[in-house]
Design an enzyme around this catalytic site. Structure first.
Site, PDB file in Angstrom:
ATOM      1  N   CYS A 191      52.704 105.534  58.432  1.00 39.11           N
ATOM      2  CA  CYS A 191      52.786 106.965  58.153  1.00 39.11           C
ATOM      3  C   CYS A 191      53.338 107.123  56.743  1.00 39.11           C
ATOM      4  O   CYS A 191      53.709 106.149  56.101  1.00 39.11           O
ATOM      5  CB  CYS A 191      53.729 107.673  59.129  1.00 39.11           C
ATOM      6  SG  CYS A 191      53.187 107.579  60.838  1.00 39.11           S
ATOM      7  N   LEU A 210      49.625 108.857  60.792  1.00 37.62           N
ATOM      8  CA  LEU A 210      48.542 108.020  61.291  1.00 37.62           C
ATOM      9  C   LEU A 210      48.873 107.789  62.750  1.00 37.62           C
ATOM     10  O   LEU A 210      49.868 107.135  63.073  1.00 37.62           O
ATOM     11  CB  LEU A 210      48.466 106.695  60.532  1.00 37.62           C
ATOM     12  CG  LEU A 210      47.370 105.733  61.000  1.00 37.62           C
ATOM     13  CD1 LEU A 210      45.992 106.305  60.738  1.00 37.62           C
ATOM     14  CD2 LEU A 210      47.500 104.387  60.302  1.00 37.62           C
ATOM     15  N   ASN A 242      58.749 105.751  59.575  1.00 41.19           N
ATOM     16  CA  ASN A 242      57.454 105.093  59.421  1.00 41.19           C
ATOM     17  C   ASN A 242      57.625 103.687  59.960  1.00 41.19           C
ATOM     18  O   ASN A 242      58.453 102.932  59.461  1.00 41.19           O
ATOM     19  CB  ASN A 242      57.077 105.067  57.934  1.00 41.19           C
ATOM     20  CG  ASN A 242      55.941 104.098  57.637  1.00 41.19           C
ATOM     21  OD1 ASN A 242      55.113 103.828  58.491  1.00 41.19           O
ATOM     22  ND2 ASN A 242      55.913 103.575  56.430  1.00 41.19           N
ATOM     23  N   GLY A 243      56.891 103.340  60.994  1.00 41.59           N
ATOM     24  CA  GLY A 243      56.996 101.983  61.506  1.00 41.59           C
ATOM     25  C   GLY A 243      56.664 101.889  62.972  1.00 41.59           C
ATOM     26  O   GLY A 243      56.161 102.831  63.585  1.00 41.59           O
ATOM     27  N   THR A 261      50.365  88.190  39.676  1.00 46.97           N
ATOM     28  CA  THR A 261      49.745  87.598  40.869  1.00 46.97           C
ATOM     29  C   THR A 261      49.594  88.621  41.988  1.00 46.97           C
ATOM     30  O   THR A 261      48.652  88.569  42.771  1.00 46.97           O
ATOM     31  CB  THR A 261      50.536  86.351  41.337  1.00 46.97           C
ATOM     32  OG1 THR A 261      49.792  85.680  42.347  1.00 46.97           O
ATOM     33  CG2 THR A 261      51.894  86.702  41.872  1.00 46.97           C
ATOM     34  N   ARG A 284      46.364  90.550  41.110  1.00 44.60           N
ATOM     35  CA  ARG A 284      45.190  89.704  41.334  1.00 44.60           C
ATOM     36  C   ARG A 284      44.846  89.611  42.823  1.00 44.60           C
ATOM     37  O   ARG A 284      43.710  89.752  43.234  1.00 44.60           O
ATOM     38  CB  ARG A 284      45.491  88.287  40.851  1.00 44.60           C
ATOM     39  CG  ARG A 284      45.098  87.988  39.451  1.00 44.60           C
ATOM     40  CD  ARG A 284      45.310  86.497  39.243  1.00 44.60           C
ATOM     41  NE  ARG A 284      45.737  86.221  37.888  1.00 44.60           N
ATOM     42  CZ  ARG A 284      46.416  85.141  37.537  1.00 44.60           C
ATOM     43  NH1 ARG A 284      46.790  84.256  38.439  1.00 44.60           N
ATOM     44  NH2 ARG A 284      46.741  84.944  36.280  1.00 44.60           N
TER      45      ARG A 284
END
Length: 561
Positions: free
Chosen positions: A2, A50, A75-76, A337, A340
């Protein structure tokens, strides 16, 4: 997954401020709520949902009749919410996993509440009866949270930093937007004006500690001797438990599958448990790469072996280069990194969102940090040094791999689940003798591989497949994503630009053209926010100027598999 957002003590009109909340709308595409706090004209919550658990009562801020003075925005997922409910005989009003926070807080206070949560979370808890505000974040920072606190006590909180960069405040001095530290909680007193004062910031859990919630885990106490057979059995038991508890969802579950060891173990265990739990649909697995890439070929082999509904997403260097600015916008980071590796994950997440109905996505993040999977661990001067490096990497996950995994999936409204970062599993693995955890016989993650030897969970050649550098794994054997990216950057950045880089960017000066190219994009999107990336991710114990494994002399890509 969320998006949470909250303000306490805003001097600016809330209807103006709430436009900032819309910058994290991608995190919760199902619903949005903006709510003022009763009695405080300058305090509010914003929430992008969500819907994963409890479709009816899952909107936030969450409030229940029993505790009308408590407001929760989080959120979780709390995987042990039902076990805790039974253990303490709480009477729940909803089926929302987060409701357990309200009951635990009311009975035990904030610190014990946070320590009993088995899951991933970032929360804002408001107690209007006692005029307190609390913030907290899970052990590894799998779920993100940023805060802004001014000298005069205006507090703003958001799942992503972009939700705070344009929040207005009257404080004369500039207020920084900073990540909230994982494994910590912070308590504030709330004044009548809505402004706050920080009272306490404390750590409630560290990755090396056995978590307090282990007492309420479905797996009881595991045998404590360090005989190899016992250790391997414990690893399998705790890993399977980590995957099983993460099946908690009312939406379709899928899994990222690169064909490497970590994602293959997750996918195979997930498919096995999905059959046992009689999920009403086949588990979808997702791989991304060029048609002849090593990852695509390995993932195809694993998917056929475990019987998943497999999807392959094609990926060209041109598409990757085109997506770079979007990716950096979502990452809020300029680490080389991380960017990428994010491009492929961002593009596969986009495919999942647009072409399938899978929403809860399992992934192998955290395994390399925990089990010493990076190639450079072969160069560790001692098992003790390797063990210390492993803990350092885990503590910094929220700057790098955990950040990448969250943002690339959240950008497309997906929820990520990472069994390798399960509290019980990581605490056990880190408690093992240092010499047991180091690379052996020239193979990294030897103990993890050995634990699943003979279990027939995944093909043997995948179980012992050497780690690929991500840039080698997802693109063509003829020409890698890394090479294509360098060629593009060479046309965009000249030598004199690089010579001036340290003057242009004195904080974390880029040392390569690629680093400079990414930094320019970041500064265009987030000017003056370079502290969000505290340092570059780089291998240790070797003289490296580039973070990619493919540039290390000890790296030998396995092109035969």
């Amino acid at each position: 997954m969320c998006g949470i957002w909250a303000l306490f003590g805003s001097d600016e009109c809330l209807s103006v401020q709430c436009t900032s909340a819309m910058k994290i709308a991608h995190r919760g595409p199902d619903a949005f709520r903006f709510e003022n706090v009763n009695g405080y004209t300058n305090c509010c919550f914003g929430f992008h949902r969500l819907a994963i658990v409890d479709q009816l009562y899952g909107m936030q801020p969450l409030r229940i009749k029993k505790f009308p003075f408590l407001w929760l925005c989080y959120n979780g997922e709390i995987y042990n919410h039902l076990r805790l409910k039974e253990a303490f005989e709480f009477e729940h009003q909803t089926k929302v996993d987060g409701e357990i926070l309200l009951h635990l807080y009311e009975r035990f206070g904030i610190e014990k509440m946070a320590s009993l949560l088995d899951g991933v979370f970032a929360f804002v808890l408001l107690d209007t009866a006692n005029n307190k505000v609390f913030l907290g974040r899970d052990t590894y920072g799998v779920r993100p949270m940023f805060k802004l606190l001014t000298d005069d006590g205006f507090l703003a909180v958001s799942s992503e930093a972009k939700g705070l960069t344009h929040v207005c405040h009257s404080s004369a001095s500039e207020a920084s937007v900073v990540p909230f530290p994982p494994g910590h909680f912070e308590a504030f007193s709330l004044k009548a004006s809505g402004k706050v004062e920080s009272l306490q910031m404390d750590r409630f859990h560290s990755c090396v500690d056995q978590p307090a919630h282990a007492l309420y885990d479905s797996v009881g106490t595991v045998p404590s001797d360090f005989q190899l057979a016992t250790v391997k059995s414990n690893i399998r038991t705790l890993f399977e438990s980590a995957v099983k508890k993460r099946l908690m969802a009312h939406r379709r579950i899928g899994c990222l599958l690169s064909g490497g060891l970590d994602s293959s173990l997750v996918a195979a265990t997930l498919v096995k448990l999905a059959k046992q739990e009689e999920l009403k649909y086949p588990v979808q697995t997702f791989a991304i790469g060029a048609e002849d890439s090593p990852d695509i070929l390995a993932a195809r082999k694993v998917a056929a072996y475990i019987g998943s509904e497999h999807h392959e997403v094609s990926f060209t260097p041109e598409e990757g280069i085109k997506a770079l600015e979007e990716v950096i916008f979502h990452l809020e980071c300029y680490d080389i990194t991380t960017i990428r590796a994010s491009v492929g994950m961002y593009l596969v997440s986009k495919y999942i969102r647009e072409k399938t109905d899978s929403v809860v996505i399992f992934s192998g993040e955290g395994a390399d940090e925990l089990t010493q999977g990076y190639i450079y661990f072969h160069k560790a001067p001692s098992p003790k040094a390797a063990a210390e490096e492993s803990v350092r990497l885990l503590k910094e996950l929220y700057y790098f791999d955990a950040l990448r995994a969250d943002r690339t999936t959240a950008a497309h409204g997906l929820e990520l689940r990472v069994p390798f970062l399960d509290h019980r599993f990581t605490a056990y693995y880190l408690s093992l003798p240092e010499e047991m955890r180091v690379p052996k016989e020239g193979v990294e993650k030897f103990l993890l591989r050995d634990a699943f030897e003979g279990e027939n969970l995944i093909p043997k050649e995948i179980l012992w497949r050497r780690k690929e550098a991500f840039s080698d794994g997802i693109t063509s054997v003829k020409k890698s994503w890394y090479t294509s990216l360098q060629e593009h950057i060479e046309s965009e950045v000249n030598d004199s630009d690089l010579e001036m880089a340290a003057k242009t960017f004195p904080f974390n000066p880029p040392k390569t053209k690629e680093g400079l190219y990414f930094r320019r994009i970041f500064e265009k999107l987030y000017p003056g926010r370079c502290q969000w990336t505290p340092h570059y991710w780089m291998p240790r114990w070797i003289n490296a100027t580039d973070p990619s494994a493919r540039t290390l002399s000890i790296y030998k890509p396995d092109k035969d598999q």
